[in-house]
Enzyme design. Structure first.
Site, mmCIF file in Angstrom:
data_model
loop_
_atom_site.group_PDB
_atom_site.id
_atom_site.type_symbol
_atom_site.label_atom_id
_atom_site.label_comp_id
_atom_site.label_asym_id
_atom_site.label_seq_id
_atom_site.Cartn_x
_atom_site.Cartn_y
_atom_site.Cartn_z
ATOM 1 N N HIS A 451 0.829 -1.209 0.000
ATOM 2 C CA HIS A 451 0.000 0.000 0.000
ATOM 3 C C HIS A 451 0.855 1.248 0.000
ATOM 4 C CE1 HIS A 451 -3.470 -2.576 1.514
ATOM 5 N NE2 HIS A 451 -3.604 -2.314 0.239
ATOM 6 N N GLU A 688 -12.375 -15.167 -28.685
ATOM 7 C CA GLU A 688 -11.641 -15.528 -27.470
ATOM 8 C C GLU A 688 -11.362 -17.023 -27.397
ATOM 9 O OE1 GLU A 688 -13.795 -14.079 -24.072
ATOM 10 O OE2 GLU A 688 -15.709 -14.802 -24.811
ATOM 11 N N ASP A 712 -9.133 -14.622 -22.460
ATOM 12 C CA ASP A 712 -9.466 -16.018 -22.752
ATOM 13 C C ASP A 712 -8.688 -16.550 -23.945
ATOM 14 O OD1 ASP A 712 -11.284 -16.987 -20.820
ATOM 15 O OD2 ASP A 712 -12.737 -15.518 -21.540
ATOM 16 N N CYS A 759 -10.972 -6.068 -26.194
ATOM 17 C CA CYS A 759 -11.487 -5.662 -24.882
ATOM 18 C C CYS A 759 -10.825 -6.458 -23.759
ATOM 19 C CB CYS A 759 -13.004 -5.795 -24.821
ATOM 20 S SG CYS A 759 -13.562 -7.474 -25.123
HETATM 21 C C1 PEP Z 1 -11.501 -11.678 -22.355
HETATM 22 O O1 PEP Z 1 -11.611 -12.914 -22.275
HETATM 23 O O2 PEP Z 1 -10.453 -11.103 -22.732
HETATM 24 C C2 PEP Z 1 -12.635 -10.821 -22.011
HETATM 25 C C3 PEP Z 1 -12.624 -9.522 -22.252
HETATM 26 O O3 PEP Z 1 -13.687 -11.409 -21.365
HETATM 27 P P1 PEP Z 1 -13.653 -11.821 -19.812
HETATM 28 O O4 PEP Z 1 -12.385 -11.288 -19.219
HETATM 29 O O5 PEP Z 1 -14.880 -11.219 -19.212
HETATM 30 O O6 PEP Z 1 -13.698 -13.308 -19.893
HETATM 31 MG MG MG Z 2 -13.554 -13.758 -21.980
#
Ligand code: PEP
Ligand code: MG
Length: 832
Positions: A451, A688, A712, A759
């Protein structure tokens, strides 16, 4: 025969009055499900009619006949008040408060035993001061429980579930505080147990921290009701407030080559980079004055009262720290001190202290001994992040001891702007430091996820930790340059080095300012190639903060969090409200809603899904939705309804692994739209699963966009569980195998005029953002704090440069080699 589970016994309590004691014992009965909350009024009314004092410091408060219908199950609760509480007008003091909720006469057996206790002074004394609940259980029920009497024993609670801890930094103080608060707010008991058999009461922060739970640890959660079990397991699975997409803690952070090195420094101290920044100054040792704690026994009741006052004063001090730090750096930074408040009131610590006072020790000595034990326990943990919590507890210990000894802390800032050298700094020390009087610090011990390091980053102070005890020998006043990003302290630099460091400082400062000031500019490379920088959020409430941080839209709304944060399926209307609020807040910017991605590590106990041996390879994401139209259809209807009013709504499906998956999902949504008269909505597929990347050519003509889930995609490509602690450092999305699949996806999308976003966590990684752009990705959806930095990084490079880097990256043998390729451009004024 009535039983007396441990949850109905509270030892080492303090009560300011009889009413307070009754309220506490009634709360135990409520928490255990014996009575409804109003029963306490009946107990108080009964005291008005007749004093329930039995004799020998024992009282038996119970409700009036009118409140008998509030009893759900006959039971008794025992509150031990070692310091005693005044009970009646006669001045009698009670140390054992036995609260009775008797619907019939099952409790008579216990009353009979109580009268036997009354006759035995030694036994009364033992029960009034013991720290072992088994003593009370044995005296009142005639049976000594075989287990469940120590913090490391198994659980006696009837409802259990298995979970895997998902938090990247393990169960550190903040999530543990969240867990304790949740359990307390709902009432009832919860234990966490490891496979090794060690277990902890979820409301006892120290016990929970001492389990040493790291990411991926399998845990058994047990609770005394199925509702509480569901609430707690959901909260654990959703991270207890931690960002689960954050990179896992790495025990030895990747050492970056320094952006700046001096020509002629006298000596270089190497440590671990904890907070970025470059400063020039002189050193000063910081050695906190050791506290002189003597064992000065006093009257136990008075000593206990002093403990109470010191804890209250420390709590009030922490309130001030929380509001100061919150105002300066945001409430997230202040959360550390809320965790300190939790440590302060840790029941086990208070009980141990009181037990030592009753053994004839002074309060300061007793408190230090009780906390020292726990600090030593934490220091022994293998995981460095969790072991770093020992510093937090030392900080709390010092705060309370200062109160008990009446000592004011020496002002850390005294003496003007310096580079502070210390064995370690507590979070409180760090929060008291300020950029006005302090330039930065180097600690001999500590870790980058402590921290102290987190606060240093919030303060904008460069910091280096784990630099070794050599730093403690550096004389005060030694001229030095501290480079927080490189984790180095350069001693006795030349005049030319000082000059060059100052120039570099200017560049860094301008960069930071520029990133913040330009956060609302559209994301683009230096030559203007557009890359949208969006935010990953789970809740409508987070949308405004994301926009304020510069988000150009929401690239991933993880809808499963609507399901994970509660006890029952959200209705179609509730979902519609949430999606609508988010679509409205974005004022026309894109909102990409992802349909439910349950399964894998995201389990929802109340759905009653069958156990899967390989949950990441089973009915997860879209596969589960096909099996459960009762979940899928209301969600699709809620989205379609919102899409009628908000054209910025996009929809995407997770865990698509075949063309048929996508076609089937689209057909279901088309039917829903037709039924509701909703317009066409841009439809995307998450890439993914490696098979989806490999058939991107077939998917591309049918979709509107792809969004790559690198979290993933990496785990499935490398066959490494994304939660596996030992594999965490290898599960890197920059592995060329993963990059190849991304390249394939982008090429297929390009051929069909579709766009690709990312993402997963790689989009917010400093190397990932650049390489993904080089591979042709058009949107990076990242966590909110990363937005300005990602935009700034993109603006430094041309698309051509990034494309060349990406081509090279694809040919590298491993992720490390890929990362080494992407060095920041050499800044003006750098000497190396
Ligand atoms: C991913 O798999 O990169 C993703 C954005 O989905 P999650 O992390 O929710 O599985
Ligand atoms: Mg995912």
């Amino acid at each position: 025969m009535i039983d007396l589970p441990q949850g109905l016994i509270r030892l080492g309590a303090q009560a300011g009055s009889k009413a307070d004691a009754i309220a506490q014992v009634a709360a135990l009965l409520v928490q255990n499900g014996n009575v409804a909350p109003g029963y306490v009024d009946g107990m108080l009314a009964r005291e008005g009619q007749a004093n329930t004092y039995l004799g020998s410091g024992i009282a038996i408060p119970h409700g009036t006949p009118e409140t008998r219908d509030l009893i759900r199950q006959t039971g008794i609760a025992v509150l031990q008040v070692p310091g005693g509480v005044r009970w009646g007008v006669g001045g009698e003091r009670v140390r054992l408060v036995v609260g009775i909720a008797a619907a019939s006469d099952e409790h008579l057996d216990i009353l009979r035993r109580l009268t036997r206790v009354l006759a035995d002074d030694a036994l009364v004394e033992k029960l009034s001061t013991t720290t072992d609940p088994a003593d009370v259980q044995e005296a009142l029920t005639g049976e000594r429980p075989a287990a469940a009497t120590t913090p490391t024993s198994g659980s006696d609670l009837p409802y259990t579930a298995q979970v895997m801890l998902p938090n990247p930094l393990g169960m550190h103080a903040r999530p543990a505080t969240g867990l304790a608060t949740l359990v307390r707010s709902r009432g009832g008991r919860v234990r966490l147990s490891r496979e090794s058999g060690e277990s902890a009461d979820a409301t006892r922060l120290m016990e929970v921290l001492s389990l040493g739970l790291t990411r991926g640890t399998p845990l058994t959660v047990s609770a005394d009701s199925p509702e509480l079990l569901a609430a707690v397991t959901d909260a654990i699975r959703s991270g207890l407030g931690d960002d689960l997409s954050a990179a896992p803690a790495s025990t030895a952070p990747v050492r970056r080559e320094p952006d700046w090195v001096p020509d002629g420094a006298g000596a270089t101290v190497d440590g671990v980079a904890a907070a970025d920044g470059l400063v020039v100054g002189v050193t000063r040792q910081h050695a906190p004055r050791p506290l002189d704690v003597r064992d000065e026994p006093g009257d136990p009741a008075q000593e206990a009262a002093r403990l109470d006052n010191a804890l209250a004063a420390a709590n009030a001090e922490l309130d001030t720290v929380i509001s100061d730090v919150g105002a300066k750096f945001g409430s997230h930074k202040a959360a550390i001190f809320r965790a300190h408040q939790e440590l302060l009131t840790d029941e086990g610590t208070v009980q141990d202290t009181v037990a030592r006072i009753l053994d004839g020790h002074g309060v300061a000595w007793a408190y230090r001994a009780a906390t020292d034990d726990r600090i030593a326990q934490l220091q022994k943990l293998d995981d460095p992040t969790l072991a770093a919590r020992a510093v937090d507890l030392s900080d709390v210990q010092r705060r309370v001891l200062r109160q008990l000894l009446g000592i004011r802390e020496a002002d850390v800032q005294a003496g003007g702007p310096v580079i502070l050298l210390a064995p370690d700094l507590t979070p409180s020390d760090t929060a008291r430091l300020g950029p006005d009087t302090l330039l930065g610090f180097v600690t001999a011990q500590g870790g980058p996820t402590s921290h102290t390091a987190i606060i240093a980053r919030g303060l904008g102070l460069p910091a280096v930790v784990a630099a070794g005890n050599g730093v403690l020998d550096i004389p005060d006043g030694t001229p030095a340059i501290l480079d927080g990003s490189a984790g180095r302290l350069y001693l006795n630099p030349s005049e030319a080095d000082v000059q060059s460091a100052r120039e570099r400082q200017g560049v860094l400062e301008r960069e930071r300012e520029a990133a913040r000031a330009a956060r609302f500019e559209p994301g683009a490379t230096r030559d203007g190639a557009r890359v949208e920088v969006a935010a990953n959020i789970n809740r409508a409430a987070d949308a405004l903060a994301a926009l304020e941080a510069g988000a150009e839209g929401v690239g991933l709304m993880r809808t499963e969090f609507l399901f994970l944060e509660r006890d029952s399926v959200p209705t179609e209307d509730e979902q519609e409200r949430e999606y609508r609020a988010m679509a409205a807040a974005l004022e026309g910017r894109p909102l990409i809603i992802r349909t439910l991605d349950i399964g894998g590590d995201k389990e929802v106990p109340y759905l009653g899904l069958a156990h899967e041996d390989n949950s990441f390879l089973g009915l997860r994401g879209i596969r589960l939705c096909f099996e459960r139209p009762d979940l899928f259809l209301p969600q699709l209807r809620a989205v379609a309804r919102v899409a009628k009013d908000y054209p910025n709504v996009h929809l995407m499906f997770p865990m698509i692994s075949t063309l048929e998956d996508f076609r089937r999902a689209r057909a279901i949504f088309d039917e829903v739209r037709a039924e509701l008269g909703a317009p066409r909505v841009p439809l995307g597929v998450m890439i993914e699963v490696p098979s989806a990347a490999l058939i991107a050519e077939q998917l591309a003509p049918e979709v509107d966009f792809f969004s790559i889930g690198t979290n993933d995609l990496t785990q499935y490509t490398l066959a490494m569980d994304r939660l596996h602690p030992q594999l965490a450092r290898q599960t890197d999305a920059m592995h060329p195998a993963v990059l190849q699949l991304i390249a394939l996806t982008v090429q297929a999308a390009d051929r069909h005029g579709k766009w690709v976003g990312v993402c997963g966590g790689a989009a917010g990684d400093d190397v990932g953002a650049l390489l993904l752009t080089g591979l042709g990705v058009k949107e990076l959806s990242v966590s909110t704090p990363q937005i300005a930095g990602v935009k700034a990084a993109l603006r430094q490079r041309t698309l051509g440069e990034l494309q060349a880097l990406a081509r090279e990256a694809l040919a590298q043998p491993n992720a490390e080699a890929v990362r080494a390729l992407v060095r920041p451009p050499q800044p003006e004024g750098a000497t190396a």
